[in-house]
Design a protein around this motif. Sequence first.
Motif, PDB file in Angstrom:
ATOM      1  N   SER A   1      16.412  52.207  34.339  1.00  0.00           N
ATOM      2  CA  SER A   1      16.131  51.914  35.750  1.00  0.00           C
ATOM      3  C   SER A   1      16.145  53.170  36.604  1.00  0.00           C
ATOM      4  CB  SER A   1      17.135  50.881  36.245  1.00  0.00           C
ATOM      5  OG  SER A   1      17.701  51.273  37.433  1.00  0.00           O
ATOM      6  N   SER A   2      17.059  54.128  36.260  1.00  0.00           N
ATOM      7  CA  SER A   2      17.111  55.332  37.094  1.00  0.00           C
ATOM      8  C   SER A   2      15.833  56.156  36.922  1.00  0.00           C
ATOM      9  CB  SER A   2      18.359  56.170  36.812  1.00  0.00           C
ATOM     10  OG  SER A   2      18.287  56.668  35.520  1.00  0.00           O
ATOM     11  N   ARG A   3      15.247  56.137  35.726  1.00  0.00           N
ATOM     12  CA  ARG A   3      13.980  56.863  35.532  1.00  0.00           C
ATOM     13  C   ARG A   3      12.874  56.238  36.410  1.00  0.00           C
ATOM     14  NH1 ARG A   3      15.291  57.788  30.265  1.00  0.00           N
ATOM     15  NH2 ARG A   3      14.325  55.869  29.541  1.00  0.00           N
ATOM     16  N   ALA A   4      12.831  54.916  36.347  1.00  0.00           N
ATOM     17  CA  ALA A   4      11.805  54.216  37.154  1.00  0.00           C
ATOM     18  C   ALA A   4      12.025  54.478  38.637  1.00  0.00           C
ATOM     19  CB  ALA A   4      11.875  52.717  36.867  1.00  0.00           C
ATOM     20  N   THR A   5      13.330  54.464  39.007  1.00  0.00           N
ATOM     21  CA  THR A   5      13.656  54.714  40.416  1.00  0.00           C
ATOM     22  C   THR A   5      13.210  56.099  40.845  1.00  0.00           C
ATOM     23  OG1 THR A   5      15.587  53.344  40.178  1.00  0.00           O
ATOM     24  CG2 THR A   5      15.562  54.801  42.072  1.00  0.00           C
ATOM     25  N   LEU A   6      13.539  57.098  39.983  1.00  0.00           N
ATOM     26  CA  LEU A   6      13.165  58.469  40.336  1.00  0.00           C
ATOM     27  C   LEU A   6      11.655  58.616  40.443  1.00  0.00           C
ATOM     28  CD1 LEU A   6      15.703  60.602  38.277  1.00  0.00           C
ATOM     29  CD2 LEU A   6      15.565  60.322  40.744  1.00  0.00           C
ATOM     30  N   ARG A   7      10.943  57.928  39.550  1.00  0.00           N
ATOM     31  CA  ARG A   7       9.482  57.988  39.580  1.00  0.00           C
ATOM     32  C   ARG A   7       8.959  57.416  40.922  1.00  0.00           C
ATOM     33  NH1 ARG A   7       8.108  54.966  34.995  1.00  0.00           N
ATOM     34  NH2 ARG A   7       9.469  56.215  33.691  1.00  0.00           N
ATOM     35  N   ALA A   8       9.518  56.261  41.256  1.00  0.00           N
ATOM     36  CA  ALA A   8       9.089  55.626  42.524  1.00  0.00           C
ATOM     37  C   ALA A   8       9.412  56.515  43.712  1.00  0.00           C
ATOM     38  CB  ALA A   8       9.773  54.274  42.678  1.00  0.00           C
ATOM     39  N   ILE A   9      10.625  57.110  43.651  1.00  0.00           N
ATOM     40  CA  ILE A   9      11.029  57.974  44.768  1.00  0.00           C
ATOM     41  C   ILE A   9      10.106  59.191  44.849  1.00  0.00           C
ATOM     42  CG2 ILE A   9      12.868  59.531  45.599  1.00  0.00           C
ATOM     43  CD1 ILE A   9      14.876  57.413  44.656  1.00  0.00           C
ATOM     44  N   THR A  10       9.796  59.791  43.670  1.00  0.00           N
ATOM     45  CA  THR A  10       8.914  60.972  43.670  1.00  0.00           C
ATOM     46  C   THR A  10       7.562  60.637  44.299  1.00  0.00           C
ATOM     47  OG1 THR A  10       9.941  61.558  41.601  1.00  0.00           O
ATOM     48  CG2 THR A  10       7.977  62.792  42.196  1.00  0.00           C
ATOM     49  N   THR A  11       7.012  59.480  43.900  1.00  0.00           N
ATOM     50  CA  THR A  11       5.709  59.084  44.459  1.00  0.00           C
ATOM     51  C   THR A  11       5.790  58.978  45.970  1.00  0.00           C
ATOM     52  OG1 THR A  11       5.464  57.730  42.499  1.00  0.00           O
ATOM     53  CG2 THR A  11       3.860  57.363  44.236  1.00  0.00           C
ATOM     54  N   GLU A  12       6.854  58.325  46.438  1.00  0.00           N
ATOM     55  CA  GLU A  12       6.971  58.129  47.889  1.00  0.00           C
ATOM     56  C   GLU A  12       7.212  59.439  48.636  1.00  0.00           C
ATOM     57  OE1 GLU A  12       6.029  55.465  49.375  1.00  0.00           O
ATOM     58  OE2 GLU A  12       5.717  54.624  47.396  1.00  0.00           O
ATOM     59  N   VAL A  13       8.015  60.323  47.999  1.00  0.00           N
ATOM     60  CA  VAL A  13       8.277  61.613  48.656  1.00  0.00           C
ATOM     61  C   VAL A  13       6.970  62.393  48.768  1.00  0.00           C
ATOM     62  CG1 VAL A  13       9.378  63.875  48.351  1.00  0.00           C
ATOM     63  CG2 VAL A  13      10.716  61.784  48.048  1.00  0.00           C
ATOM     64  N   ARG A  14       6.158  62.335  47.691  1.00  0.00           N
ATOM     65  CA  ARG A  14       4.861  63.024  47.747  1.00  0.00           C
ATOM     66  C   ARG A  14       3.997  62.419  48.870  1.00  0.00           C
ATOM     67  NH1 ARG A  14       2.787  62.713  42.284  1.00  0.00           N
ATOM     68  NH2 ARG A  14       4.537  64.024  41.738  1.00  0.00           N
ATOM     69  N   HIS A  15       4.047  61.098  48.924  1.00  0.00           N
ATOM     70  CA  HIS A  15       3.273  60.417  49.952  1.00  0.00           C
ATOM     71  C   HIS A  15       3.753  60.829  51.359  1.00  0.00           C
ATOM     72  CE1 HIS A  15       0.996  57.518  52.050  1.00  0.00           C
ATOM     73  NE2 HIS A  15       1.995  56.702  52.315  1.00  0.00           N
ATOM     74  N   LEU A  16       5.104  60.884  51.472  1.00  0.00           N
ATOM     75  CA  LEU A  16       5.682  61.289  52.765  1.00  0.00           C
ATOM     76  C   LEU A  16       5.213  62.682  53.163  1.00  0.00           C
ATOM     77  CD1 LEU A  16       9.458  60.327  52.916  1.00  0.00           C
ATOM     78  CD2 LEU A  16       7.718  59.887  54.629  1.00  0.00           C
ATOM     79  N   SER A  17       5.222  63.604  52.188  1.00  0.00           N
ATOM     80  CA  SER A  17       4.825  64.958  52.587  1.00  0.00           C
ATOM     81  C   SER A  17       3.337  65.018  52.884  1.00  0.00           C
ATOM     82  CB  SER A  17       5.242  66.010  51.556  1.00  0.00           C
ATOM     83  OG  SER A  17       4.655  65.704  50.341  1.00  0.00           O
ATOM     84  N   ASP A  18       2.522  64.160  52.221  1.00  0.00           N
ATOM     85  CA  ASP A  18       1.094  64.094  52.567  1.00  0.00           C
ATOM     86  C   ASP A  18       0.927  63.631  54.009  1.00  0.00           C
ATOM     87  OD1 ASP A  18       0.310  64.922  50.136  1.00  0.00           O
ATOM     88  OD2 ASP A  18      -0.302  62.954  49.374  1.00  0.00           O
ATOM     89  N   ILE A  19       1.692  62.559  54.343  1.00  0.00           N
ATOM     90  CA  ILE A  19       1.601  62.031  55.715  1.00  0.00           C
ATOM     91  C   ILE A  19       1.984  63.119  56.717  1.00  0.00           C
ATOM     92  CG2 ILE A  19       2.573  60.380  57.380  1.00  0.00           C
ATOM     93  CD1 ILE A  19       2.985  58.436  55.157  1.00  0.00           C
TER      94      ILE A  19
END
Length: 404
Positions: free
Chosen positions: A213-231
């Motif tokens: 679960s922590s791997r999946a969580t980190l993956r989801a967080i990474t995607t969102e952080v990338r999205h945040l920095s794009d925004i």
Amino acid sequence: MLQKLTLLNKTILDYLAEGDDLKIAKAFTEVGVKILEADFGFVWFNHSLRDEDWKLVYKYKVPFTPINPRAGGRNYKVVTSRKIYYQENLKNVPDADFLKKHMKSFVIIPISYREQAYGTIVLCFKKEETFSSEKRILCEFLGNGIAQVISSHRSRERAQQLKDTEMLLAQEKLKTEFITNATHELRTPLAIIQGNVDLAMQVGQGSEKYQKSSRATLRAITTEVRHLSDILADLALMSSKEDKMNAKIVFAKVDLKKLIKKAIARCRTLSYRKKISITASSIPDVVFVGDKAYLEKMLVNIIKNSITYGNKNGHTEIKTTIRAGFVVIEISDDGIGISKEDAPHIFERFYRADKSHTSTDHSRGLGLAIVKWIVEVHLGSVEVKSTKGKGSSFTVSLPLNIEK
Ligand code: ADP
């Protein structure tokens, strides 16, 4: 008489464009001296010239003391009458000896129009004067004329002020909308990150489930952080657009072929995933003036959209031509298309035609606003033609040479 009236009318027209009440009235006093054959004259405004309820102030008995015309208001009397005051000789004016050295007659003309009094002009005669009916008409004309010019100048000024205020309010509204939208955009990815962290913390540490679960969580967080920095990158670009951004644009020679190829290359991964083919045949061999980095971003935004809103196994076609001193780039797709109602709005900040595409789809509604801005700073234009369900076509026109 007619000649004199014409002179007054002409002067009134000349001064309609003048922006200073005192200057207008002073100039008219000079005209008054001339047409009424007075020897000198002066204009007198009350201090509170701009107060609506200002009352006409006449000097009491003695209208003018050349040495000290307004000392302490001693010689003044407030009167409500707006009639012209003619003093043909100073015989009945008490203590007029001193005045006699300077003048023998005078006339006080109120500057008044539609119940509004602005001030007075006083014209003085060194010799005794009989005010003929012609002079009386001219006096009236003079007072009314100046007042009308001042009144129309002020209403123009007020209209301009109103316009300025309205513009400020509109800008303020845009800013507030921008902040509200931006906050909303940032909140969604943050909520997803928070949700994932909460979830991860609920799972028992050390267990196999925890690791997975922590791997999946980190993956989801990474995607969102990338999205945040794009925004944030897009927001920074959009919010500074009005002022400093223009200064950051670097105009240089741009190779059209290289530009389009690089933009396509940057969209390849995305297009492979959706099995969308991109073709760009016979790009003219042209070098033109522009900012390479921004133009590339502009093309990438449009091409990426053609993939995002394109159908699986679809096609994006880029056609480039040179027309009347312009590079014309047309990017067409056979995707979902845009409805007639949405089409006029898609270049607005944060506008999404398809409301089912939410922030979780990483649609930000900023891409085309940025496209429009980049095209406009290059003095070009962008337009869209689209049929819902059939596809869209974006046409960008950029001048080959920018005269800056
Ligand atoms: P985003 O794609 O991040 O939402 P854009 O500003 O790039 O923001 O686009 C605004 C909206 O215009 C999109 O949400 C989409 O609804 C619509 N749109 C843009 N390009 C296309 C296209 N090629 N086909 C269909 N709809 C499009």
